[in-house]
Design an enzyme around this catalytic site. Sequence first.
Site, PDB file in Angstrom:
ATOM      1  N   TYR A 143       0.835  -1.206   0.000  1.00  0.00           N
ATOM      2  CA  TYR A 143       0.000   0.000   0.000  1.00  0.00           C
ATOM      3  C   TYR A 143       0.868   1.254   0.000  1.00  0.00           C
ATOM      4  O   TYR A 143       0.653   2.176  -0.790  1.00  0.00           O
ATOM      5  CB  TYR A 143      -0.915  -0.020   1.224  1.00  0.00           C
ATOM      6  CG  TYR A 143      -1.733   1.241   1.416  1.00  0.00           C
ATOM      7  CD1 TYR A 143      -2.923   1.416   0.723  1.00  0.00           C
ATOM      8  CD2 TYR A 143      -1.322   2.244   2.296  1.00  0.00           C
ATOM      9  CE1 TYR A 143      -3.689   2.570   0.894  1.00  0.00           C
ATOM     10  CE2 TYR A 143      -2.076   3.389   2.474  1.00  0.00           C
ATOM     11  CZ  TYR A 143      -3.253   3.546   1.773  1.00  0.00           C
ATOM     12  OH  TYR A 143      -3.996   4.688   1.949  1.00  0.00           O
ATOM     13  N   LYS A 147       1.126   4.176  -2.974  1.00  0.00           N
ATOM     14  CA  LYS A 147       0.820   5.578  -2.742  1.00  0.00           C
ATOM     15  C   LYS A 147       2.038   6.468  -3.001  1.00  0.00           C
ATOM     16  O   LYS A 147       1.914   7.586  -3.507  1.00  0.00           O
ATOM     17  CB  LYS A 147       0.311   5.779  -1.317  1.00  0.00           C
ATOM     18  CG  LYS A 147      -1.064   5.179  -1.069  1.00  0.00           C
ATOM     19  CD  LYS A 147      -2.112   5.769  -2.002  1.00  0.00           C
ATOM     20  CE  LYS A 147      -3.509   5.277  -1.677  1.00  0.00           C
ATOM     21  NZ  LYS A 147      -4.540   5.839  -2.591  1.00  0.00           N
TER      22      LYS A 147
END
Length: 232
Positions: A143, A147
């Site tokens: 994750y 990002k």
Amino acid sequence: MPSVVVYGGCGALGKSIVKLFKKHAWKVVSIDFSINPDADDSVVVPDHPQTLNDQGTRISADIGDLLSGSKADAVLCVAGGWQGGNAASSSFLSNAELSLKQSVNTSLIAAHIAAHHLKPSGLLALTGAVPAQQGGTPGMIGYGMAKAAVHHLVASLAMDGSGIPSPRIVGILPQTLDTPGNRSAMPKADFSSWTPLDTVAELLYNWASDCDACENGHLYTLITKNSVTSVE
């Protein structure tokens, strides 16, 4: 009539954005795996495997058809999802792959849409995350990596020669959004430190309508404390 393309229009934040822009009489096109009935039009992304090129090319063509040759005033990518896991987790690789698809691929497609269907003065906003800006994310490596890639994409797109002439390309970096899913997953959390969806929607609307200025290439952090959100 001004128009906006919302990638992730059926997610919690996307739904809030669609409703707000419709309230202000904008033409709204939603992109997601299902139809958003509140939008004027929806591009439904097939749930069967596709290459990034095939998926992005088709979505961009569909957006062009729905805009009937006109240009959008804003392209907002709020698609995404959270996955945890460190390098030893059994779901490490699958979660990392999913994070890349949800955050990076959607942002790349949004950039492709903007390059072909956004007005020269239009707004392109992509969604990053505060933890990925602050440093490593050992408990959610995939994750955080996804990002961080979105943050890099914003910086690259805001530079000369990116293929998007707009001087209004930004990233929004929430800490934690106050969504039904988050409340269900973390019922004992301090909700006063979570950013309301309507606050994010209002911010994006004010930028898109040029009511508030935004800095090209800037990554705007959204931090909420005691139910008060600061944007920096």
